[in-house]
Design a protein around this motif. Structure first.
Motif, PDB file in Angstrom:
ATOM      1  N   ILE A  88       1.093  -1.385   0.112  1.00  0.00           N
ATOM      2  CA  ILE A  88       0.153  -0.142  -0.062  1.00  0.00           C
ATOM      3  C   ILE A  88       0.979   1.265   0.073  1.00  0.00           C
ATOM      4  CG2 ILE A  88      -1.625   1.182   1.309  1.00  0.00           C
ATOM      5  CD1 ILE A  88      -2.674  -1.250   2.465  1.00  0.00           C
ATOM      6  N   ALA A  89       1.805   1.230   0.844  1.00  0.00           N
ATOM      7  CA  ALA A  89       2.760   2.288   0.700  1.00  0.00           C
ATOM      8  C   ALA A  89       3.484   2.678  -0.589  1.00  0.00           C
ATOM      9  CB  ALA A  89       3.778   2.357   1.990  1.00  0.00           C
ATOM     10  N   TRP A  90       3.662   1.759  -1.312  1.00  0.00           N
ATOM     11  CA  TRP A  90       4.412   1.862  -2.502  1.00  0.00           C
ATOM     12  C   TRP A  90       3.367   2.975  -3.281  1.00  0.00           C
ATOM     13  CZ3 TRP A  90       2.801   1.217  -7.471  1.00  0.00           C
ATOM     14  CH2 TRP A  90       3.582   1.721  -8.485  1.00  0.00           C
ATOM     15  N   SER A  91       1.997   2.499  -3.187  1.00  0.00           N
ATOM     16  CA  SER A  91       1.051   3.153  -4.112  1.00  0.00           C
ATOM     17  C   SER A  91       1.080   4.567  -3.477  1.00  0.00           C
ATOM     18  CB  SER A  91      -0.407   2.585  -3.848  1.00  0.00           C
ATOM     19  OG  SER A  91      -0.289   1.256  -4.463  1.00  0.00           O
ATOM     20  N   PHE A  92       1.240   4.776  -2.326  1.00  0.00           N
ATOM     21  CA  PHE A  92       1.022   6.243  -1.757  1.00  0.00           C
ATOM     22  C   PHE A  92       2.508   6.945  -2.258  1.00  0.00           C
ATOM     23  CE2 PHE A  92       2.476   9.081   1.558  1.00  0.00           C
ATOM     24  CZ  PHE A  92       1.291  10.065   1.445  1.00  0.00           C
ATOM     25  N   SER A  93       3.453   6.276  -1.780  1.00  0.00           N
ATOM     26  CA  SER A  93       4.916   7.096  -2.207  1.00  0.00           C
ATOM     27  C   SER A  93       4.916   7.292  -3.813  1.00  0.00           C
ATOM     28  CB  SER A  93       6.217   6.182  -1.649  1.00  0.00           C
ATOM     29  OG  SER A  93       6.045   5.042  -2.151  1.00  0.00           O
ATOM     30  N   PHE A  94       4.652   6.436  -4.608  1.00  0.00           N
ATOM     31  CA  PHE A  94       4.759   6.489  -5.977  1.00  0.00           C
ATOM     32  C   PHE A  94       3.659   7.404  -6.577  1.00  0.00           C
ATOM     33  CE2 PHE A  94       4.667   5.581 -10.567  1.00  0.00           C
ATOM     34  CZ  PHE A  94       5.985   5.582 -11.087  1.00  0.00           C
ATOM     35  N   PHE A  95       2.548   7.231  -6.334  1.00  0.00           N
ATOM     36  CA  PHE A  95       1.516   7.931  -6.967  1.00  0.00           C
ATOM     37  C   PHE A  95       0.810   9.172  -5.981  1.00  0.00           C
ATOM     38  CE2 PHE A  95       0.835   3.775  -9.477  1.00  0.00           C
ATOM     39  CZ  PHE A  95       1.049   4.457 -10.736  1.00  0.00           C
ATOM     40  N   ALA A  96       0.840   8.959  -5.038  1.00  0.00           N
ATOM     41  CA  ALA A  96       0.081  10.054  -4.268  1.00  0.00           C
ATOM     42  C   ALA A  96       1.354  11.145  -4.040  1.00  0.00           C
ATOM     43  CB  ALA A  96      -0.635   9.475  -2.892  1.00  0.00           C
ATOM     44  N   LEU A 101      11.271   8.131  -7.055  1.00  0.00           N
ATOM     45  CA  LEU A 101      12.576   7.694  -6.093  1.00  0.00           C
ATOM     46  C   LEU A 101      11.924   7.163  -4.725  1.00  0.00           C
ATOM     47  CD1 LEU A 101      15.309   7.618  -5.109  1.00  0.00           C
ATOM     48  CD2 LEU A 101      15.273   9.879  -4.524  1.00  0.00           C
ATOM     49  N   TYR A 102      10.963   7.735  -4.206  1.00  0.00           N
ATOM     50  CA  TYR A 102      10.256   7.179  -2.847  1.00  0.00           C
ATOM     51  C   TYR A 102       9.704   5.925  -3.444  1.00  0.00           C
ATOM     52  CZ  TYR A 102      10.814  11.796  -0.733  1.00  0.00           C
ATOM     53  OH  TYR A 102      11.228  12.964  -0.248  1.00  0.00           O
ATOM     54  N   GLY A 103       9.185   5.740  -4.433  1.00  0.00           N
ATOM     55  CA  GLY A 103       8.656   4.459  -4.709  1.00  0.00           C
ATOM     56  C   GLY A 103       9.571   3.470  -5.059  1.00  0.00           C
ATOM     57  N   LEU A 104      10.549   3.911  -5.515  1.00  0.00           N
ATOM     58  CA  LEU A 104      11.891   2.854  -5.858  1.00  0.00           C
ATOM     59  C   LEU A 104      12.559   2.290  -4.417  1.00  0.00           C
ATOM     60  CD1 LEU A 104      13.522   1.384  -7.739  1.00  0.00           C
ATOM     61  CD2 LEU A 104      15.099   3.278  -7.863  1.00  0.00           C
ATOM     62  N   ILE A 105      12.649   3.169  -3.466  1.00  0.00           N
ATOM     63  CA  ILE A 105      12.955   2.514  -2.111  1.00  0.00           C
ATOM     64  C   ILE A 105      12.126   1.866  -1.588  1.00  0.00           C
ATOM     65  CG2 ILE A 105      13.545   3.736   0.083  1.00  0.00           C
ATOM     66  CD1 ILE A 105      14.689   6.301  -1.425  1.00  0.00           C
ATOM     67  N   ASN A 106      10.918   2.533  -1.754  1.00  0.00           N
ATOM     68  CA  ASN A 106       9.633   1.376  -1.050  1.00  0.00           C
ATOM     69  C   ASN A 106       9.673   0.148  -1.705  1.00  0.00           C
ATOM     70  OD1 ASN A 106       6.645   2.363   0.466  1.00  0.00           O
ATOM     71  ND2 ASN A 106       6.974   0.273  -0.527  1.00  0.00           N
ATOM     72  N   ILE A 107       9.712   0.063  -2.713  1.00  0.00           N
ATOM     73  CA  ILE A 107       9.547  -1.283  -3.743  1.00  0.00           C
ATOM     74  C   ILE A 107      10.792  -2.164  -3.552  1.00  0.00           C
ATOM     75  CG2 ILE A 107      10.641  -0.599  -5.713  1.00  0.00           C
ATOM     76  CD1 ILE A 107       7.786  -2.091  -7.232  1.00  0.00           C
ATOM     77  N   LEU A 108      11.885  -1.666  -3.156  1.00  0.00           N
ATOM     78  CA  LEU A 108      13.039  -2.406  -2.630  1.00  0.00           C
ATOM     79  C   LEU A 108      13.000  -3.093  -1.473  1.00  0.00           C
ATOM     80  CD1 LEU A 108      16.118  -0.144  -4.173  1.00  0.00           C
ATOM     81  CD2 LEU A 108      15.284  -2.586  -5.139  1.00  0.00           C
ATOM     82  N   ILE A 109      12.339  -2.300  -0.465  1.00  0.00           N
ATOM     83  CA  ILE A 109      12.035  -2.850   0.744  1.00  0.00           C
ATOM     84  C   ILE A 109      11.007  -3.745   0.880  1.00  0.00           C
ATOM     85  CG2 ILE A 109      11.493  -2.272   3.169  1.00  0.00           C
ATOM     86  CD1 ILE A 109      12.498   0.722   2.677  1.00  0.00           C
ATOM     87  N   LEU A 110      10.077  -3.836   0.015  1.00  0.00           N
ATOM     88  CA  LEU A 110       8.928  -4.514  -0.292  1.00  0.00           C
ATOM     89  C   LEU A 110       9.329  -5.938  -0.666  1.00  0.00           C
ATOM     90  CD1 LEU A 110       5.869  -5.294  -0.484  1.00  0.00           C
ATOM     91  CD2 LEU A 110       5.821  -4.042  -2.659  1.00  0.00           C
ATOM     92  N   LEU A 111      10.202  -5.883  -1.886  1.00  0.00           N
ATOM     93  CA  LEU A 111      10.704  -7.106  -2.340  1.00  0.00           C
ATOM     94  C   LEU A 111      11.509  -7.971  -1.214  1.00  0.00           C
ATOM     95  CD1 LEU A 111      12.534  -6.312  -5.729  1.00  0.00           C
ATOM     96  CD2 LEU A 111      10.788  -8.033  -5.392  1.00  0.00           C
ATOM     97  N   ILE A 112      12.145  -7.389  -0.329  1.00  0.00           N
ATOM     98  CA  ILE A 112      12.954  -8.034   0.773  1.00  0.00           C
ATOM     99  C   ILE A 112      11.891  -8.551   1.613  1.00  0.00           C
ATOM    100  CG2 ILE A 112      14.140  -7.500   3.033  1.00  0.00           C
ATOM    101  CD1 ILE A 112      15.630  -5.464   1.361  1.00  0.00           C
ATOM    102  N   PHE A 113      10.704  -8.031   1.860  1.00  0.00           N
ATOM    103  CA  PHE A 113       9.725  -8.520   2.733  1.00  0.00           C
ATOM    104  C   PHE A 113       8.746  -9.642   2.105  1.00  0.00           C
ATOM    105  CE2 PHE A 113      10.939  -5.310   5.846  1.00  0.00           C
ATOM    106  CZ  PHE A 113      10.665  -5.866   7.101  1.00  0.00           C
ATOM    107  N   ILE A 114       8.884  -9.387   0.763  1.00  0.00           N
ATOM    108  CA  ILE A 114       8.066 -10.674   0.069  1.00  0.00           C
ATOM    109  C   ILE A 114       9.075 -11.806   0.170  1.00  0.00           C
ATOM    110  CG2 ILE A 114       7.273 -11.359  -2.223  1.00  0.00           C
ATOM    111  CD1 ILE A 114       6.703  -8.504  -3.021  1.00  0.00           C
TER     112      ILE A 114
END
Length: 153
Positions: A88-96, A101-114
């Motif tokens: 959810i945070a990726w959608s917020f950081s990238f789109f909202a 850049l914030y989206g990229l940082i968020n999605i890299l952390i998301l990948l680790i947690f996946i």
């Protein structure tokens, strides 16, 4: 039996709700801000994202349900919850925030947690881990796409 059916439905609804919340940040920005971005040649058409994400959230829900049936599942569910929040945070950081850049940082952390979720789920139920592999592959692709959107814009 009724309890398991309810748990199955709730598991899927929880994951679909995450997608719905994310779409609240995404949908209004697609015809406006996102349409103005320079995109790489491999950028999928916009219509593809909704059915892919819906399918992935359903698979996540089924996976979650399988883990809920296991004992000693608290750590796995905790990690799963974090990755769902990061989604959810990726959608917020990238789109909202309209910030690749914030989206990229968020999605890299998301990948680790996946990956952590899959690893922890695998210990409890292999099928639940396998159900998350399409999600891992899609988010890996989305990470590359996010990187190019950042680089081009």
């Amino acid at each position: 039996m009724l309890k398991k059916i309810a748990q199955f439905i709730v598991s899927i609804l929880v994951c679909l709700s995450a997608g719905f919340i994310g779409s609240l940040f995404t949908t209004p920005n697609i015809p406006t801000w996102y349409s103005t971005l320079q995109k790489p040649s491999f950028n999928p058409p916009n219509w593809l994202f909704a059915p892919v994400w819906t399918s992935l959230f359903i698979l996540m829900g089924i996976s979650l349900y399988l883990i809920l049936q296991k004992e000693n599942n608290k750590k796995a569910i905790f990690i799963f919850t974090i990755q769902l929040i990061l989604n959810i945070a990726w959608s917020f950081s990238f789109f909202a925030l309209q910030n690749p850049l914030y989206g990229l940082i968020n999605i890299l952390i998301l990948l680790i947690f996946i990956i952590l979720t899959i690893t922890n789920f695998y210990k409890l139920n292999r099928t639940s881990a396998y159900l998350l592999l399409p999600y891992l592959f899609w988010v890996s692709f989305a990470t590359i796409l996010n990187f190019y959107l950042y680089k081009l814009n």
